[in-house]
Design a protein around this motif. Structure first.
Motif, short mmCIF file in Angstrom:
data_model
loop_
_atom_site.label_atom_id
_atom_site.label_comp_id
_atom_site.label_asym_id
_atom_site.label_seq_id
_atom_site.Cartn_x
_atom_site.Cartn_y
_atom_site.Cartn_z
N THR A 1 0.92 -1.17 0.02
CA THR A 1 -0.03 -0.11 0.10
C THR A 1 0.72 1.18 -0.05
N GLU B 1 0.66 3.59 1.88
CA GLU B 1 1.14 3.88 3.43
C GLU B 1 2.40 3.10 3.86
N THR C 1 5.68 4.17 2.30
CA THR C 1 6.29 5.28 3.11
C THR C 1 6.81 4.83 4.49
N GLN C 2 6.19 3.95 5.01
CA GLN C 2 6.82 3.19 6.33
C GLN C 2 7.93 2.53 6.09
#
Length: 1498
Positions: free
Chosen positions: A104, A106, A109-110
């Motif tokens: 995903t 997100e 980015t993590q």
């Protein structure tokens, strides 16, 4: 110098790459090329800007996401094409790619930030709205504009001027530290030009920019932040900016830093003349698509050949690391900021690179006041979040050009939700801060910013609140801190304007408010332009309303006046006076006050509209609110009281201070809050009374509040500029706060006028600490703070004797200072524990611990309130939110350390006497106890066993003591010896304890000449015969030897002490005349006595103490022998001790820690030499007559009650384990278990049974034996030459052992009944197992002399064993369980079992732990852990009793053991409802027992 790689993309949905401006978040792939190279370049389409981020996120057809990061810092560009494809071109380095698979966005980015570093956690305050403008003319302009809107932020550029004619340490020290960027060959500095001007010039701003740069800008050098030396230099310069040691009043106490121009920016192309030297680097073979591409890489920055030095010492060209310059500056700046402020702070950097977000936030650059920039700011924010920099935002309303009204309105609305929300513009443009526009703009800005600030600082904080809203009601609220003018209504305004005026004054938490009224005739045009109006300004502070008229050119024809003032949120006013233009008015105001609403209404004041007035009032200080202004030992008088600015007034009530405060002394500023705490600056007000209190004021002060855990916080008040003594006791404080705003049980508010800290329980709104009381003082040797209490139910503070568990708040003062003082009412005794637990009205509990080891006292008053006064150190408080009394205790012991796990045998009965004449007396006592069959585990010997009371010696009278010890231990007994800390220095024969102590330099000395501080305690001079008929003082003078006191803080002392203890244990003693002694003293544990430390002379032997100010300090707390000073019965306060880190400390500061410092080395030495757990009994602590001498009846009573104790030792031992591992209390007041029952609120650890001093009376000693059998530490101990009582019955005359076992002793002479309270629960008589049918009531019980009333609480299971002569024998008996069912037929209990003596069995996993439950006619065993009880090392189950089984007969019982069913024999009495089961013949080990079930047939 040219590397290229291309790749196909899975879709056209690509996001990232920066820092460049583009028109949409998704990148346009229609043949666009974008350069990346750090540059001082304002945002503009396709222009490479301040930072470099070669990273993107791509979406795939199925919406999965991936990320790609190129770790390359050279100048580069990327080309997008519609294939879709992407081409990278870079001018050096390597191709080092990282790919993240999400799936995903997100998660991508993590994963990316996991690689480069997570974004920095900014302080809470940095999320507030901020104002900045380039071009403020002076500080007055800033002061007027900010008006508490902006957080302190200091713009700070990297270039350092090198043309200064006056000393400029930043440059000269930089030269000395070799921190500037240089050319690679001759090592000359690469000079540029940025903002600094030449000294002594006047800039002609009419010239063009290039001319100004050439004529006026100084040569500047650029720090090389890769160098370790640069980081140190930079931090030093920042620290001096913050503290300014040469001129402290000019120090800049910033909260954050803003690093600008760090691309790095240079107003020259590369360097000043002759410029750059290496064309191949400044104009490389491939020049990426960059702004000013034709001018080369050195455009607006440094020469590319400039040499920098990496941390490992290797050189690197600026060509390769240019894009890292801002990144390299960020970390040392962040670290310096945090070091100097002591807070998290916030750092804003203009130039960034991947991982910059670990330390800094970023603003999106010097944008333009334009609609497209407004939109692109959203793109920029989202991109930088993608890049791992969460704290971002654009300059609200734009930096360049004048902002247009509507656009700025919209930008204010949007900018309120930027993570970094700042309105910022440049010099020469119109003001665009919210208050620079019209009223509509101000209202819009206020509304949107109040939305941003929701939940920050109101009583309903961050929560929804349901309010009644009937049809005729609209909810209206007035913000604290404001004054609203109002007028009585009428049918129309024509009429209402004729009505009297009034004011609503809503005080804020600092008791302040302000407001204004504009007034004209309401219809004439241009009244403002023509100045035909009234402008009234109102302000309230310090109980004073000021009405000032800033414009008074209008006269109302109706002669209007303010006739009523309503003040919200205040205490009751009195003595209201009105002054008109400074002259007292002849009005007679009347006051009504609602104490519940805290609303005062002042009428009949007649303040004419348009006139200046002052209205002043006093606050009625009730007797119970008065804080003692003159608690000093001597000198209280009306004259001395008023000299402190206080009121001298006698009260009709006893205890009320005659001299009390009416003024506050301190002001508060720079209050800051964040998610993990708060800070504030505290300063002494300018006042004639500032120096009127004992010792010298400390000014300024700092307050730090730390939200360590959701249930625990700390607040500390200290001197920020000078180190003061702080307690060196280690605490288990989290290294990083773990609390969360959502989880915190508390809210904290820092108050002003007077200064105070408010701590409120979120769930109920109850204020558990509120120090906004008068009298706060922080002087060098006198510190005072007072607080309101949540209720009158307060418990704790010690060690002092008081008459009830709940402290009496009727004007009592208690001193705390370790002293050789037997218990006596209000006398400070052996230990110091500045900790209390308080109950709130709803039964919630909290605890407060003051970490301060100086002499102090506390005063309780019925407000209810509490005042601390201490003679030094700092105020370092820890607050625990519980919310139950038991949880408070667990939280407290989690901080200070859990109670020690004692050996099993230490729970047995123990005998001690000071004055045994010889070993034969002890031997006879032992034989008599055994013959009487009285359970008995431990025999003590006081200092009698020593030669002349010298530690580590054996008296000839005790030559057979080693053999006696061996005989007793062979029977399962244990022996405890006493040791005093004082060591004789007058020996004529070798005394190793002293001589080796001298060699190891372990004794306490004076601070200057280093001589030992000699005292006198028990050791006698050698060769003397003591004449005991002389008075005590004469004996001390004639016979007591000089003694030295070990300094147990020193590491060398711990080693010395352990060696001496080891020799005491292992020594082969010399032969005594007629006796051969060749055995060691095989003791098991030790008592530390006289370790306050006690001395029989005042301070030291002649000539005594040397420093009067320490021994008789300016403020002498309420202590025993207060008139004799702090050195009474102890050492001189100037005595110097050495902490483990080598720093010296005065005994004045650490006196109360002496016993604490001795405890650990004694405990460790005991375990090392014995190899077993052992127990240390200390007389001085800090937050860490014998039975057979009476008649046969007494022997029988003692035997019976001690057999009861020994029966319950498994239960007590399990409680000790839970105390050690969980922090639960063992001896509990009833309120710990029944806090909802307020009878338990109004109400011990073990005392010496039958008393230590004076002959014990027969009946009293019987009752004391019965009670003492249930002390955790059960010892009969009395003094030489002898053979007290607990007072009036109250709830604190009973106690619980753990949650289940209630002890109700007789405490009065000739009583044969006892009245006991039974809280709301089911209670059983311990002896019979019968339900006594008493719930929530007092009950009178028979108590003949041979009986103590014991009861078991329903709902619990108690493990027990048959008693024996000692625990070694009793541990071999069968284990049993008493199951006391509650009303629902359920019960629970626990059993912890190990060998009872080995060290750290819990940590080593050598134990058995199980819980037991009973419900629905079944008892079950639940083994939690077992690595001890086995089939070969079994613990036999013998007996099970079940109480409260009902009146229907039990017909069957079945036991499950290792999967097998057993049908045991049983006995059931339907009358008593007790079921008894005996399985002693079934060979069942507890660890194999699974369950028991009983059945009944109606």
């Amino acid at each position: 110098m040219f590397i290229r790689i291309s790749t196909r993309l899975p879709s056209k949905y690509l996001y990232g790459f920066g820092e460049t401006e583009h028109t949409s978040y998704r990148r346009d792939l229609e043949w666009h090329t974008w350069g990346m190279f750090s540059r001082d370049q304002s945002p503009g389409y396709k222009k490479n800007s301040y930072g470099v981020h070669p990273y993107y996120v791509g979406l795939e057809k199925d919406s999965s996401a991936h990320g790609v990061f190129l770790l390359n810092s050279n100048a580069m560009d990327v080309t997008f094409q519609p294939l879709p494809a992407l081409t990278y071109r870079t001018t050096g380095g390597v191709l080092d790619f990282y790919v993240f698979l999400g799936p995903t966005p997100e998660l991508v980015t993590q994963q990316y930030t996991e690689l480069i570093g997570r974004p920095v956690m900014v302080p809470y305050w940095s999320l507030g709205f901020q104002l900045c403008r380039y071009g403020y003319q002076n500080d007055s302009e800033i002061a007027s504009l900010y008006d508490e809107m902006v957080a302190a932020r200091i713009p700070y550029d990297p270039a350092i001027s090198g043309n200064e004619t006056q000393p400029y340490p930043a440059f000269t020290r930089g030269l000395e530290d070799d921190i500037f960027i240089k050319y690679p060959n001759d090592g000359d500095i690469v000079w540029g030009k940025v903002w600094p001007d030449f000294p002594g010039i006047v800039v002609n701003e009419s010239l063009d920019w290039d001319s100004q740069v050439e004529l006026y800008r100084a040569y500047v050098a650029f720090p090389d932040f890769f160098r370790n030396s640069t980081a140190k230099w930079w931090k030093r310069e920042i620290e001096e900016l913050y503290n300014n040691p040469q001129n402290p009043e000019r120090s800049l106490k910033f909260d954050g830093l803003w690093i600008d121009m760090n691309e790095p920016t240079n107003f020259m192309n590369g360097a000043v003349s002759p410029g750059c030297r290496d064309a191949s680097l400044n104009r490389p073979p491939y020049m990426p698509h960059l702004e000013s591409r034709d001018r080369g890489l050195s455009s607006k920055t440094l020469c590319m050949e400039s040499q920098q030095i990496l941390p490992d010492g290797s050189p690197v060209q600026h060509y390769n690391v240019h894009n890292l310059y801002g990144w390299s500056q960020t970390r040392p700046t962040y670290e310096a900021m945090q070091e100097v402020t002591g807070q998290r702070g916030v750092l804003i950097s203009r130039s960034t690179f991947p991982s910059s977000g670990r330390w800094a936030g970023h603003w999106l650059g010097d944008n333009t006041a334009a609609w497209d920039q407004l939109k692109k700011s959203i793109i920029g924010m989202m991109e930088f979040s993608l890049f791992g920099i969460s704290y971002t935002g654009a300059d609200i309303c734009g930096f360049f050009q004048d902002a247009e009204y509507e656009m700025c309105v919209r930008w204010m609305q949007l900018g309120a939700f930027y993570p970094f929300s700042r309105n910022h513009n440049t010099i020469g443009t119109r003001r665009q801060d919210p208050v620079s526009w019209d009223a509509a703009f101000v209202n819009i800005s206020r509304n949107v910013l109040q939305t941003r600030y929701t939940g920050v600082d109101v009583n309903a904080r961050g929560e929804w609140k349901t309010l009644p809203s009937p049809l005729d009601h609209i909810n209206l609220h007035v913000r604290g801190g404001y004054i609203l003018p109002w007028q009585e209504p009428a049918l129309n305004t024509h009429l209402s304007r004729k009505n009297p005026l009034g004011l609503i004054i809503a005080l804020d938490e600092n008791k302040e408010a302000k407001g204004e009224l504009f007034w004209d005739d309401g219809q004439t045009k241009d009244t403002v332009e023509n100045k035909v109006y009234l402008l009234c300004e109102f302000s309230v502070t310090q109980n004073r309303l000021e009405v000032n008229i800033s414009q008074s050119t209008y006269k109302d024809p109706n002669n209007l006046a303010f006739n009523e003032i309503k003040i919200l949120g205040m205490e009751e006013p009195s003595n209201v006076t009105v002054k008109h233009n400074g002259v007292p008015s002849q009005t007679s105001p009347t006051v009504t006050y609602d104490s519940n609403l805290k609303v005062a209404i002042i009428r009949d004041i007649n303040l004419l509209l348009g006139e200046a007035y002052t209205v002043e009032w006093d606050i009625k200080i009730r007797d119970d609110e008065k804080i003692d202004c003159y608690p000093d030992e001597n000198g209280a008088s009306a004259e001395n009281c008023t000299a402190r600015g206080c009121i001298w007034e006698a009260s009709n009530s006893s205890g009320v201070p005659v001299c009390y405060f009416v003024n506050d002394l301190y002001s508060v500023s720079n209050v800051q809050y964040n998610s993990h705490g708060a800070t504030a600056d505290i300063s002494l007000k300018s006042s004639v009374y500032a120096n009127a209190f004992p010792s010298t004021p400390v000014n300024p002060l700092r307050l730090d509040v730390t939200y360590h855990k959701n249930e625990m916080l700390q607040f500390k008040i200290y001197d920020p500029n000078n180190n003061r003594y702080e307690v060196p006791v280690p605490l288990n404080v989290p290294t990083v706060p773990s609390s969360t705003p959502e989880g915190q049980l508390y809210d904290v508010l820092i108050k002003k006028n007077p200064f105070g800290i408010e701590i409120r329980r979120k769930s109920t709104g109850t204020i558990i600490w509120d120090s906004q009381l008068l009298g706060f003082t922080f002087n060098d040797m006198f510190i005072r703070i007072s607080t309101r209490l949540a209720s009158k139910y307060l418990y704790g503070f010690g060690e002092t004797e008081h008459t009830s568990y709940r402290r009496d708040l009727e004007w009592h003062t208690w001193g705390m200072f370790s002293r050789d003082q037997p218990p006596g009412y209000k006398k400070n005794s052996y230990g110091v524990h500045p900790y209390y637990m308080g109950l709130e009205e709803d039964g919630s509990a909290h605890g407060v611990f003051l970490l301060n080891s100086n002499a102090m006292d506390v005063t309780f008053q019925p407000l209810p309130a509490l005042t601390y006064r201490t003679t030094g150190g700092v105020l370092d408080f820890y607050v625990f939110l519980g919310p139950t009394p038991e949880l408070v205790t667990q939280q407290y012991t989690e901080l200070i350390g859990r109670p020690v796990m004692v050996p099993y045998w230490s729970l047995g009965f123990q005998l001690c006497r000071y004055g045994y004449q010889n070993d034969s007396e002890i031997a006879s006592l032992y034989d008599e106890m055994v013959a009487a069959q009285i359970p008995y585990d431990v025999q003590y010997s006081d200092i009698d066993y020593m030669e002349r009371q010298l530690d580590f010696t054996l008296s000839p009278k005790f030559a057979r003591f080693p053999a006696l010890i061996n005989r007793m231990k062979a029977d399962g007994m244990r022996v405890i010896l006493i040791l005093d800390p004082a060591i004789s220095g007058n020996e004529t024969q070798p005394y190793p304890a002293f001589t080796r102590g001298l060699e190891d330099d372990i004794f306490i000395k004076y601070p200057n000449d280093g001589d030992i501080v000699w005292g006198k305690v028990w050791p006698d001079f050698p060769g003397v015969v003591v004449n005991e008929s002389l008075d005590w003082d004469s004996q001390v003078e004639l016979y007591r030897a000089y003694v030295a006191f070990p300094d147990f803080f020193r590491n060398s002392t711990a080693k010395w002490w352990k060696r001496e203890i080891e020799e005491l244990y292992n020594n082969v003693w010399p032969d005594f005349p007629g006796v051969v002694v060749n055995e060691s003293l095989d003791w098991d544990s030790q008592v530390e006595d006289m370790n306050e430390p006690s001395s029989f002379v005042n301070g030291a032997v002649s000539p005594g103490c040397r420093e009067t100010s320490l021994n008789r300090p300016p403020y002498m707390p309420y202590l025993e022998s207060r008139d004799r000073g702090l050195s009474s019965k102890t050492l001189c306060m100037e005595s110097q001790q050495i902490l483990p880190d080598g720093s010296p400390v005065q005994h004045y500061n650490v006196h109360n820690l002496y016993g604490w410092s001795q405890t650990r080395p004694t405990y460790e030495a005991m375990q090392e030499v014995t190899g077993q757990r052992g127990v240390v009994i200390s007389r001085s602590t800090f937050p860490s007559s014998d039975p057979v001498s009476w008649d046969a009846a007494f022997v029988n009573i003692s035997r019976n009650v001690l057999q009861t104790r020994y029966t319950l030792l498994p239960y007590l031992y399990t409680l000790m384990h839970k105390a050690h591992t969980e922090g639960v209390t063992v001896v509990r007041p009833l309120l710990h278990e029944f806090v909802s029952d307020q009878v338990t609120w109004v109400f011990q650890t073990g005392a010496d049974i039958c008393g230590f001093f004076q002959d014990a009376e027969y009946e009293m000693c019987v009752r004391w034996m019965q009670l003492g059998a249930f002390y955790p530490f059960s010892r009969n101990h009395n003094t030489i030459g002898t053979r007290m009582c607990i007072r009036d019955r109250d709830i604190d005359s009973q106690f619980l052992l753990g949650p289940a076992f209630l002890v109700s002793p007789v405490l009065e002479r000739n009583a044969r009944n006892v009245t006991a309270y039974f809280p709301r629960a089911r209670w059983y008589d311990y002896y019979t197992g019968v339900d006594i049918n008493a719930r929530g009531e007092w009950k009178t019980l028979p108590a003949p002399l041979d009986h103590i009333n014991l009861h078991v609480r329903g709902g619990y299971i108690l493990p027990w064993q048959k008693p024996a002569l000692n625990t070694q024998l009793s541990r071999q008996k069968f284990m049993g369980f008493k199951i006391a069912l509650d009303d629902e037929g359920t019960a629970e209990g626990w059993l912890f079992w190990d060998d009872g003596q080995s060290i750290d069995t819990y940590g080593k996993g050598l134990y058995y732990l199980a819980s037991f439950s009973a419900s629905q006619n079944t008892m079950q065993s639940h083994i939690i852990f077992n690595n001890y009880i086995t089939d070969t090392n079994s613990l036999k189950l013998g007996y099970i009793e079940i109480w409260g089984v009902g009146s229907v007969p039990i017909t069957s019982v079945s036991i499950s053991v290792s999967g097998m069913a057993i049908t045991p024999s049983f006995n059931n009495d339907p009358t008593t409802q007790v079921l008894s089961i005996d399985v002693t013949d079934r060979n069942i080990s507890v660890h194999n027992f699974t369950s028991l079930t009983w059945r009944s047939t109606p």
